[in-house]
Structure formats: structure tokens, C-alpha cells
Design a protein around this motif. Structure first.
Motif, PDB file in Angstrom:
ATOM      1  N   LYS A  75       0.840  -1.205   0.000  1.00 58.22           N
ATOM      2  CA  LYS A  75       0.000   0.000   0.000  1.00 58.22           C
ATOM      3  C   LYS A  75       0.876   1.256   0.000  1.00 58.22           C
ATOM      4  O   LYS A  75       0.530   2.262  -0.609  1.00 58.22           O
ATOM      5  CB  LYS A  75      -0.948  -0.028   1.194  1.00 58.22           C
TER       6      LYS A  75
ATOM      7  N   ALA B   5      -6.033   9.807  -0.355  1.00 60.51           N
ATOM      8  CA  ALA B   5      -6.006  10.330   1.016  1.00 60.51           C
ATOM      9  C   ALA B   5      -4.576  10.674   1.415  1.00 60.51           C
ATOM     10  O   ALA B   5      -3.638   9.958   1.050  1.00 60.51           O
ATOM     11  CB  ALA B   5      -6.565   9.279   1.975  1.00 60.51           C
TER      12      ALA B   5
ATOM     13  N   VAL C  39      -6.913  -3.541   7.232  1.00 63.04           N
ATOM     14  CA  VAL C  39      -7.304  -2.126   7.293  1.00 63.04           C
ATOM     15  C   VAL C  39      -8.148  -1.892   8.534  1.00 63.04           C
ATOM     16  O   VAL C  39      -9.151  -2.565   8.743  1.00 63.04           O
ATOM     17  CB  VAL C  39      -8.116  -1.731   6.036  1.00 63.04           C
TER      18      VAL C  39
ATOM     19  N   LYS D 126     -18.960  -4.857   1.024  1.00 66.15           N
ATOM     20  CA  LYS D 126     -17.868  -5.524   1.747  1.00 66.15           C
ATOM     21  C   LYS D 126     -18.277  -6.094   3.097  1.00 66.15           C
ATOM     22  O   LYS D 126     -17.693  -7.067   3.557  1.00 66.15           O
ATOM     23  CB  LYS D 126     -16.720  -4.532   1.975  1.00 66.15           C
TER      24      LYS D 126
ATOM     25  N   GLU E 229      -7.397   2.400  -3.096  1.00 68.75           N
ATOM     26  CA  GLU E 229      -6.338   1.404  -3.266  1.00 68.75           C
ATOM     27  C   GLU E 229      -6.440   0.821  -4.658  1.00 68.75           C
ATOM     28  O   GLU E 229      -7.458   0.942  -5.343  1.00 68.75           O
ATOM     29  CB  GLU E 229      -6.502   0.276  -2.253  1.00 68.75           C
TER      30      GLU E 229
HETATM   31  P1  AMP Z   1      -8.728  -1.324   1.265  1.00 64.47           P
HETATM   32  O1  AMP Z   1      -8.394  -2.735   1.634  1.00 64.47           O
HETATM   33  O2  AMP Z   1      -7.565  -0.408   1.216  1.00 64.47           O
HETATM   34  O3  AMP Z   1      -9.658  -1.234   0.092  1.00 64.47           O
HETATM   35  O4  AMP Z   1      -9.643  -0.810   2.460  1.00 64.47           O
HETATM   36  C1  AMP Z   1     -10.807  -1.520   2.843  1.00 64.47           C
HETATM   37  C2  AMP Z   1     -11.922  -0.556   3.091  1.00 64.47           C
HETATM   38  O5  AMP Z   1     -11.553   0.379   4.091  1.00 64.47           O
HETATM   39  C3  AMP Z   1     -12.265   0.285   1.883  1.00 64.47           C
HETATM   40  O6  AMP Z   1     -13.144  -0.367   1.020  1.00 64.47           O
HETATM   41  C4  AMP Z   1     -12.892   1.498   2.542  1.00 64.47           C
HETATM   42  O7  AMP Z   1     -14.235   1.222   2.892  1.00 64.47           O
HETATM   43  C5  AMP Z   1     -12.105   1.646   3.803  1.00 64.47           C
HETATM   44  N1  AMP Z   1     -11.021   2.621   3.640  1.00 64.47           N
HETATM   45  C6  AMP Z   1      -9.747   2.369   3.289  1.00 64.47           C
HETATM   46  N2  AMP Z   1      -9.030   3.510   3.246  1.00 64.47           N
HETATM   47  C7  AMP Z   1      -9.858   4.502   3.577  1.00 64.47           C
HETATM   48  C8  AMP Z   1      -9.719   5.919   3.737  1.00 64.47           C
HETATM   49  N3  AMP Z   1      -8.536   6.532   3.570  1.00 64.47           N
HETATM   50  N4  AMP Z   1     -10.812   6.635   4.095  1.00 64.47           N
HETATM   51  C9  AMP Z   1     -11.998   6.033   4.314  1.00 64.47           C
HETATM   52  N5  AMP Z   1     -12.183   4.709   4.198  1.00 64.47           N
HETATM   53  C10 AMP Z   1     -11.144   3.941   3.830  1.00 64.47           C
END
Ligand code: AMP
Ligand code: GLY
Length: 425
Positions: free
Chosen positions: A103, A118, A153, A213, A282
Motif C-alpha cells: 500500500k 487520502a 485495514v 464488503k 487502493e
Molecule cells: P482497502 O483494503 O484499502 O480497500 O480498504 C478496505 C476498506 O476500508 C475500503 O473499502 C474502505 O471502505 C475503507 N477505507 C480504506 N481507506 C480509507 C480511507 N482513507 N478513508 C476512508 N475509508 C477507507
């Protein structure tokens, strides 16, 4: 042409089903596959971690294309091994697969390329991470850097939760994946997924989807790999998709090529549609599961042609893949216990009765035991239907779900709820 497909989930069943429709396909092999995939492919035992073994299999069976479903073999460098001996492969090399594998890699790339995402900070030690936390507002997002099967996460609502998350990661809750963390500012908005093919230079939009999810209705409960999806995601209007291509996908492809790690395969961008516009959450280096199931059902072109053109660097001048106008929606039937320990061995019946009016049941975690189809994983079936809008596709999918006998399984009954509400007006 002979094709080898790697993987065993609903994503791979959808890919096998679509590849099997190609007039160019001679023989499809799948490793390890599943009982649904077996309808389209010869199931073979080829270990993707044994690169020499994969190459030997490809040579013995005149494989003209290897399609890698999941991310692990890509992050492990299978793409490099195959390309090095001239075997076309759909999926990026190891260095480019870092887009999913790290990441922090992706965040740094976004920063260099000016891609909206972000604000963040990377930390290699608990001390650095704890020291950085006060610089972020709340909630704050703490992520294990490496692959953590979608679980690394944590969204911390309070400073104490954030500190606990950091401690947990550096104490090894996510293994090596958490030896380095990314701390991110929390973004608000609706989430959507966008897909694009890239052959190292040229990018082609490949459609949108929205996943669900959380395990529970109303998007509650623990995170899962995805409980259902539909395509297209109408919140990603044509105008927003153009912005995603111009501000996120194209700069990613261009920067990676310029830096000597060209990306070949599919970009799966998780997006937050914020008040300031789409921002990258991501990247994944593969098709989504279950997003792939709804994309493949809408694709109105020869998948083999497209994947081979991607693998062989021939996308220039290609028009974006044609997608049918209808909406496709898939409902994940999971085994009781998922996303914790799923109950294995529960019998599944009546799939044929469910496959009427264009409904299609993709197998994910299934197995054949003494001739009986049984549950053999967390996510078990992807029940997929098409309609003029999400409301109609949802009705078709739940009609099919209700025809299936799977006493030890469950599903969410509200897949597509956001869009159904909007369609109701
Ligand atoms: P990821 O595995 O990075 O897709 O993160 C899993 C979930 O966490 C995402 O689908 C979002 O719902 C939430 N998420 C991840 N990063 C953020 C962020 N910077 N701000 C808000 N929600 C986030
Ligand atoms: N459905 C989300 C993923 O494939 O990562």
C-alpha cells in the motif's frame, strides 16, 4: 489456442465461462479450478508457486496464454518467470504488482504522479507510527502495508483505538504484512470500483462495479471479501469515469512505464467519490471477486482476444471493450460462520433450477464429495442475474437464490440497496 487459468474462486469460474465462449479457444486448463470451472476446463494440478513447474506444464500443453486470477502469484513474480521464457501472461510483473502488494508503494506513486488520494504517512516502526498519529484527525485509517487477505485495514474512531491498531500491527496481527504500516486520512463519500486494461502503455476502460464488503445487511458487521456486486455503478457517471481515467488510471500507467515498471494486466481501482471528486483508496492487480462475475456477464466481446492483446502489448488502437447496457447483479451465498470459520461440507442442490431467465450461478468455494456438491469455503456461490436496472437484476438474482437448496449457507438480502433506493426515486 490453449489457455491455462490459475485460481479456484467465483472470479475464475466467470473468467472460464467467458473464455470458453471464445471461438479462438482450443482447450482450457484450470489449476486448481472448482466443480463449476470443470464444466469449461480440464482441471489440473499445477502449483503457481513452482514457476518451473508452471513453465513445464505450459510447454507440454502448448499454452498460448496464462491467465492469473488471484494476486498472490503475481506478487510472487510468476508473471516475470513466464515472460522471461516468452509465454504470454495476463497479469503484471512482480515490481508492478506492488501496486497491490504494498500500500505504501501505491501511496508514494500517487504522490509522485499527483494522483488524488487520502493524505498519508508510512511508518516502519511502532514508535514512528505512534508519533505520527496526533498529526491525523479522527477517524484515522491504519493499514498493514502488505497483502493481508483484505483484512489489514483498521478504521480507528478514537486515539486509543488508533494506538491499539498500531500496536496490534507491530505485534504481528497481520504477519509480515504489518511490519510496515500506512496511516491515512479518512475520506468520506460513496465507494465504487473501476477497471481498466493496460498493456504497459495503452489503457482501456473496462467498466465499473459496486461491491458490498460488510457481511451484514445495511452494510453492518465485519468486512468480507465481498458479499455481492453489480455493474455498472451508475454513480460513476461518464464524466466521472473520464476524470478517473485522466486523473488516476492514465497517470498511474504513464508513471509506471516511465519508471521502468510498466503495468500489464487489469487495474482494479477502489475509489472514494468525495465532494472534491474521485480519489483512489487502493489498487488491486487483478479482477475483483465478485466484481469480475458481473463484468464478465456484461462483456459483449471475446475475452480471450482482449486478454491476449493485453498480454502481448497490442491494445493501441483498440476500442474500449463493449459492455451490454443491462445491469448485472450477483449475490454471494456464503457458508454459515463466514467471515469467521465457515462451516464446510453442507450440501448444495437445485442449481440447475436456479439458472432460468438468464440467471447464472458461479461456483466459488464448492467441492464434489461422493458425487454431491458441497460447501468448501467461505464464499460458496455467486448467484448472478441481469435486468434493465438494478431493481430488476436484484429481483432475478434473489429468485435464483430462493431456488437453491443450501441449508448451511446464507446471503445478504439487500445487495444493490443504494441503487434500488435511487431507482425508486
Ligand atoms: P482497502 O483494503 O484499502 O480497500 O480498504 C478496505 C476498506 O476500508 C475500503 O473499502 C474502505 O471502505 C475503507 N477505507 C480504506 N481507506 C480509507 C480511507 N482513507 N478513508 C476512508 N475509508 C477507507
Ligand atoms: N471484492 C473485492 C476484491 O476483490 O478485492
Amino acid at each position: 489456442m490453449n489457455v491455462l487459468l490459475l485460481g479456484s474462486g467465483g472470479r475464475e469460474h466467470a473468467l472460464a465461462w467467458k473464455l470458453a465462449q471464445s471461438p479462438r479457444l482450443s482447450k482450457l486448463f484450470a489449476a486448481p479450478g472448482n466443480p463449476g470451472i470443470a464444466a469449461h476446463a480440464a482441471l489440473v494440478e499445477v502449483d503457481p508457486a513452482n514457476h518451473d513447474g508452471v513453465i513445464a506444464f505450459c510447454r507440454e500443453n502448448a499454452i498460448g496464454l496464462v491467465v492469473v486470477g488471484p494476486e498472490a502469484p503475481l506478487v510472487d513474480g510468476l508473471g516475470n518467470a513466464l515472460r522471461a521464457v516468452g509465454i504470454p501472461v495476463f497479469g503484471p510483473d512482480q515490481a508492478a504488482a506492488q501496486l497491490e502488494g504494498s500500500k505504501g508503494f501505491t501511496k508514494d506513486l500517487c504522490q509522485r504522479a499527483g494522483i488524488p488520494t487520502a493524505g498519508y504517512l508510512r511508518a516502519q516502526s511502532r514508535e514512528d507510527a505512534l508519533a505520527a498519529l496526533p498529526g491525523f484527525g479522527l477517524p484515522v485509517v491504519i493499514k498493514a502495508d502488505g497483502l493481508a487477505a483484505g483484512k489489514g485495514v483498521i478504521i480507528a474512531e478514537t486515539a486509543a483505538e488508533a494506538e491499539a491498531a498500531v500496536n496490534e500491527m507491530f505485534e504481528g496481527a497481520f504477519g509480515a504484512a504489518g511490519a510496515s504500516v500506512v496511516i491515512e486520512e479518512f475520506m468520506t463519500g460513496e465507494e465504487a470500483s473501476f477497471f481498466a486494461l493496460c498493456d504497459g502503455k495503452t489503457v482501456l476502460p473496462f467498466g465499473s462495479a459496486q461491491d458490498h464488503k460488510r457481511v451484514g445487511e445495511g452494510d453492518t458487521g465485519p468486512n468480507t471479501g465481498g458479499m455481492g456486486a453489480y455493474s455498472p455503478a451508475r454513480v460513476l457517471t461518464a464524466e466521472l469515469q473520464q476524470r478517473v481515467m485522466d486523473e488516476i488510471i492514465t497517470p498511474t500507467a504513464r508513471t509506471m512505464a516511465a519508471e521502468g515498471t510498466p503495468y500489464s494486466g487489469v487495474f482494479f481501482a477502489g475509489l472514494m467519490l468525495t465532494a472534491e471528486g474521485p480519489k483512489l483508496i487502493e489498487y488491486n492487480a487483478r479482477f475483483g471477486d465478485p466484481e469480475c462475475q458481473v463484468l464478465m456477464t456484461r462483456l459483449d466481446e471475446d475475452l480471450l482476444d482482449l486478454l491476449l492483446a493485453t498480454a502481448e502489448g497490442r491494445l493501441e488502437g483498440h476500442t474500449p471493450p463493449k459492455m451490454r447496457d443491462e445491469v448485472t447483479l450477483t449475490v454471494v451465498m456464503a457458508a454459515n460462520g463466514y467471515p469467521g470459520t465457515p462451516e464446510k461440507g453442507g450440501a448444495i442442490g437445485n442449481i440447475e433450477a436456479a439458472e432460468v431467465d438468464g440467471a447464472k450461478v458461479f461456483h466459488a468455494g464448492t467441492a464434489l464429495k461422493d458425487g454431491v456438491l458441497v460447501a468448501n469455503g467461505g464464499r460458496v456461490l455467486n448467484v448472478t442475474a441481469t435486468g434493465a436496472n438494478v431493481t430488476a437484476a436484484q429481483a432475478g438474482a434473489y429468485r435464483a437464490v430462493d431456488a437453491i437448496n443450501f441449508a448451511t449457507g446464507f446471503c445478504r438480502r439487500d445487495i444493490g440497496w443504494r441503487e434500488v433506493e435511487r431507482e425508486r426515486g
